[in-house]
Motif scaffolding. Structure first.
Motif, PDB file in Angstrom:
ATOM      1  N   ILE A  31     -32.188   7.270  81.204  1.00 34.86           N
ATOM      2  CA  ILE A  31     -33.626   7.414  81.374  1.00 34.86           C
ATOM      3  C   ILE A  31     -34.336   6.118  81.021  1.00 34.86           C
ATOM      4  O   ILE A  31     -35.272   5.689  81.687  1.00 34.86           O
ATOM      5  N   ALA A  32     -33.920   5.491  79.936  1.00 36.29           N
ATOM      6  CA  ALA A  32     -34.523   4.224  79.508  1.00 36.29           C
ATOM      7  C   ALA A  32     -33.420   3.289  79.048  1.00 36.29           C
ATOM      8  O   ALA A  32     -32.435   3.717  78.445  1.00 36.29           O
ATOM      9  N   LYS A  33     -33.594   2.012  79.315  1.00 33.41           N
ATOM     10  CA  LYS A  33     -32.644   1.001  78.868  1.00 33.41           C
ATOM     11  C   LYS A  33     -33.318   0.155  77.796  1.00 33.41           C
ATOM     12  O   LYS A  33     -34.377  -0.431  78.024  1.00 33.41           O
ATOM     13  N   TYR A  34     -32.731   0.145  76.612  1.00 38.40           N
ATOM     14  CA  TYR A  34     -33.279  -0.625  75.501  1.00 38.40           C
ATOM     15  C   TYR A  34     -32.438  -1.886  75.331  1.00 38.40           C
ATOM     16  O   TYR A  34     -31.346  -1.847  74.765  1.00 38.40           O
ATOM     17  N   ALA A  35     -32.972  -2.989  75.801  1.00 36.35           N
ATOM     18  CA  ALA A  35     -32.202  -4.233  75.806  1.00 36.35           C
ATOM     19  C   ALA A  35     -31.790  -4.652  74.405  1.00 36.35           C
ATOM     20  O   ALA A  35     -30.702  -5.218  74.206  1.00 36.35           O
ATOM     21  N   ASP A  36     -32.608  -4.349  73.410  1.00 37.37           N
ATOM     22  CA  ASP A  36     -32.307  -4.808  72.056  1.00 37.37           C
ATOM     23  C   ASP A  36     -31.164  -4.030  71.408  1.00 37.37           C
ATOM     24  O   ASP A  36     -30.609  -4.464  70.398  1.00 37.37           O
ATOM     25  N   LEU A  37     -30.805  -2.871  71.977  1.00 37.16           N
ATOM     26  CA  LEU A  37     -29.693  -2.113  71.414  1.00 37.16           C
ATOM     27  C   LEU A  37     -28.339  -2.698  71.790  1.00 37.16           C
ATOM     28  O   LEU A  37     -27.332  -2.412  71.136  1.00 37.16           O
ATOM     29  N   HIS A  38     -28.308  -3.500  72.841  1.00 37.12           N
ATOM     30  CA  HIS A  38     -27.042  -4.101  73.275  1.00 37.12           C
ATOM     31  C   HIS A  38     -26.484  -4.976  72.149  1.00 37.12           C
ATOM     32  O   HIS A  38     -27.139  -5.913  71.688  1.00 37.12           O
ATOM     33  N   GLY A  39     -25.286  -4.658  71.704  1.00 43.23           N
ATOM     34  CA  GLY A  39     -24.647  -5.442  70.658  1.00 43.23           C
ATOM     35  C   GLY A  39     -24.975  -5.024  69.243  1.00 43.23           C
ATOM     36  O   GLY A  39     -24.347  -5.499  68.295  1.00 43.23           O
ATOM     37  N   LYS A  40     -25.956  -4.150  69.083  1.00 40.23           N
ATOM     38  CA  LYS A  40     -26.269  -3.685  67.738  1.00 40.23           C
ATOM     39  C   LYS A  40     -25.152  -2.780  67.211  1.00 40.23           C
ATOM     40  O   LYS A  40     -24.496  -2.067  67.966  1.00 40.23           O
ATOM     41  N   SER A  41     -24.973  -2.808  65.900  1.00 40.00           N
ATOM     42  CA  SER A  41     -23.942  -2.005  65.252  1.00 40.00           C
ATOM     43  C   SER A  41     -24.530  -0.661  64.846  1.00 40.00           C
ATOM     44  O   SER A  41     -25.483  -0.598  64.065  1.00 40.00           O
ATOM     45  N   VAL A  42     -23.947   0.419  65.388  1.00 35.70           N
ATOM     46  CA  VAL A  42     -24.490   1.769  65.201  1.00 35.70           C
ATOM     47  C   VAL A  42     -23.423   2.684  64.614  1.00 35.70           C
ATOM     48  O   VAL A  42     -22.309   2.756  65.142  1.00 35.70           O
ATOM     49  N   PHE A  43     -23.766   3.379  63.551  1.00 37.78           N
ATOM     50  CA  PHE A  43     -22.850   4.325  62.910  1.00 37.78           C
ATOM     51  C   PHE A  43     -23.404   5.736  63.061  1.00 37.78           C
ATOM     52  O   PHE A  43     -24.551   6.005  62.699  1.00 37.78           O
ATOM     53  N   ILE A  44     -22.571   6.646  63.585  1.00 35.26           N
ATOM     54  CA  ILE A  44     -22.976   8.025  63.827  1.00 35.26           C
ATOM     55  C   ILE A  44     -22.004   8.959  63.117  1.00 35.26           C
ATOM     56  O   ILE A  44     -20.792   8.872  63.324  1.00 35.26           O
ATOM     57  N   SER A  45     -22.519   9.850  62.293  1.00 34.07           N
ATOM     58  CA  SER A  45     -21.639  10.828  61.645  1.00 34.07           C
ATOM     59  C   SER A  45     -21.597  12.109  62.466  1.00 34.07           C
ATOM     60  O   SER A  45     -22.568  12.475  63.124  1.00 34.07           O
ATOM     61  N   GLY A  46     -20.436  12.771  62.442  1.00 34.74           N
ATOM     62  CA  GLY A  46     -20.279  14.001  63.214  1.00 34.74           C
ATOM     63  C   GLY A  46     -20.398  13.778  64.704  1.00 34.74           C
ATOM     64  O   GLY A  46     -21.003  14.582  65.417  1.00 34.74           O
ATOM     65  N   GLY A  47     -19.800  12.706  65.202  1.00 30.83           N
ATOM     66  CA  GLY A  47     -19.990  12.323  66.597  1.00 30.83           C
ATOM     67  C   GLY A  47     -18.995  12.889  67.587  1.00 30.83           C
ATOM     68  O   GLY A  47     -19.043  12.551  68.765  1.00 30.83           O
ATOM     69  N   GLN A  55     -31.865  10.919  73.412  1.00 25.07           N
ATOM     70  CA  GLN A  55     -32.904  10.026  73.928  1.00 25.07           C
ATOM     71  C   GLN A  55     -33.917   9.660  72.841  1.00 25.07           C
ATOM     72  O   GLN A  55     -34.398   8.526  72.771  1.00 25.07           O
ATOM     73  N   MET A  56     -34.252  10.610  71.970  1.00 24.32           N
ATOM     74  CA  MET A  56     -35.152  10.314  70.858  1.00 24.32           C
ATOM     75  C   MET A  56     -34.491   9.360  69.874  1.00 24.32           C
ATOM     76  O   MET A  56     -35.127   8.449  69.332  1.00 24.32           O
ATOM     77  N   ALA A  57     -33.195   9.557  69.629  1.00 21.34           N
ATOM     78  CA  ALA A  57     -32.472   8.674  68.715  1.00 21.34           C
ATOM     79  C   ALA A  57     -32.461   7.234  69.225  1.00 21.34           C
ATOM     80  O   ALA A  57     -32.606   6.284  68.440  1.00 21.34           O
ATOM     81  N   LEU A  58     -32.278   7.059  70.529  1.00 21.48           N
ATOM     82  CA  LEU A  58     -32.308   5.709  71.096  1.00 21.48           C
ATOM     83  C   LEU A  58     -33.652   5.043  70.839  1.00 21.48           C
ATOM     84  O   LEU A  58     -33.712   3.863  70.458  1.00 21.48           O
ATOM     85  N   PHE A  59     -34.717   5.781  71.043  1.00 19.08           N
ATOM     86  CA  PHE A  59     -36.064   5.242  70.811  1.00 19.08           C
ATOM     87  C   PHE A  59     -36.233   4.815  69.360  1.00 19.08           C
ATOM     88  O   PHE A  59     -36.730   3.720  69.069  1.00 19.08           O
TER      89      PHE A  59
END
Length: 258
Positions: free
Chosen positions: A6-22, A232-236
């Motif tokens: 739905i949306a592409k967030y350019a700044d998320l590319h390469g960011k380090s993301v940790f998700i629990s219970g994934g 989608q909300m988490a990405l925002f």
């Protein structure tokens, strides 16, 4: 599963993301969403089979897979080690998504002390300790986004979820307090409050077709909410486009009015 872009967030590319219970449910769609955005996505879960299947699915769809590690979030030493590992591998930790939870239903009269403590551990305690551990890495960079998970269950007074609802009520206070403490170091803390999300677990255990129709009648938007709506909300909230948002509870429930 086809991933919605739905949306592409350019700044998320390469960011380090940790998700629990994934490994499944909402968590699996969180992993799909961040991985497809090009983030360096790491997740933990106790279900190796489901998690391995998710990694294989994403490798087929995107050519690469997220990083998965078996971890019980109630084992705080293991959880801290998993967070430290990611920071060591990538040199940074940008986003923490405290998704892991267990909404198994119990009659209040049948809850004993051990059951109570176990529910607190899986639904609340790990969110606090993961957040403080992540903050230790984020403050060095002067930025970061921590996303806790609440629920509409406390507001609706859902039967047989007294301890779970207690935990999810506490997430609001936890989020606001941490946001105040961490804000001066550039770290934002928000919470997502999901409504009636139709995961496979919900359909198998509790949600019949009749209950789903009743849920939709209580919503302003008469549609079925799915896990990707939460993703989608988490990405925002993870993206810098939400830089002005902290200490907030973002309700994603299609407008429940009941």
């Amino acid at each position: 599963m086809t991933i919605r872009q739905i949306a592409k967030y350019a700044d998320l590319h390469g960011k380090s993301v940790f998700i629990s219970g994934g490994g499944s449910g909402i968590g699996a769609d969180l992993v799909r969403a961040f991985h497809t955005q090009g983030a360096a996505t790491f997740f933990v879960d106790i279900d190796r089979s489901a998690s391995d299947a998710l990694c294989e699915e994403l490798k087929k769809e995107t050519g690469s897979s997220p990083d998965f590690q078996v971890c019980d979030v109630t084992d705080l030493e293991s959880l801290a080690a998993a967070l430290d590992r990611i920071a060591d591998l990538t040199g940074r930790l940008d986003v923490l998504v405290n998704n892991a939870a267990n909404d198994t239903r119990y009659l209040s009269a049948e809850v004993d002390e051990a059951n109570f403590d176990a529910s607190i551990a899986v639904n609340l305690k790990h969110q606090f300790f993961a957040a403080t551990r992540a903050f230790a890495h984020m403050r060095r960079r002067g930025s970061g986004s921590i996303i806790n998970f609440g629920s509409v269950a406390p507001r609706l007074g859902i039967r047989n979820l007294a301890v779970y609802s207690t935990c999810k009520s506490a997430v609001q206070g936890l989020t606001r307090s941490l946001a105040r403490e961490f804000g001066e170091f550039g770290v934002r803390v928000n919470a997502i409050v999901p409504g009636a999300i139709m995961t496979e677990r919900q359909r198998q255990l509790w949600i019949t077709e009749e209950i789903e129709k009743e849920n939709q009648k209580a919503q302003c938007l008469p549609r079925t909410l799915v896990a990707d709506d939460i993703a989608q909300m988490a990405l925002f909230l993870a993206s810098d486009v939400s830089w002005g948002c902290t200490s907030q509870n973002f309700i994603v429930d299609a407008g429940i009015t009941g």
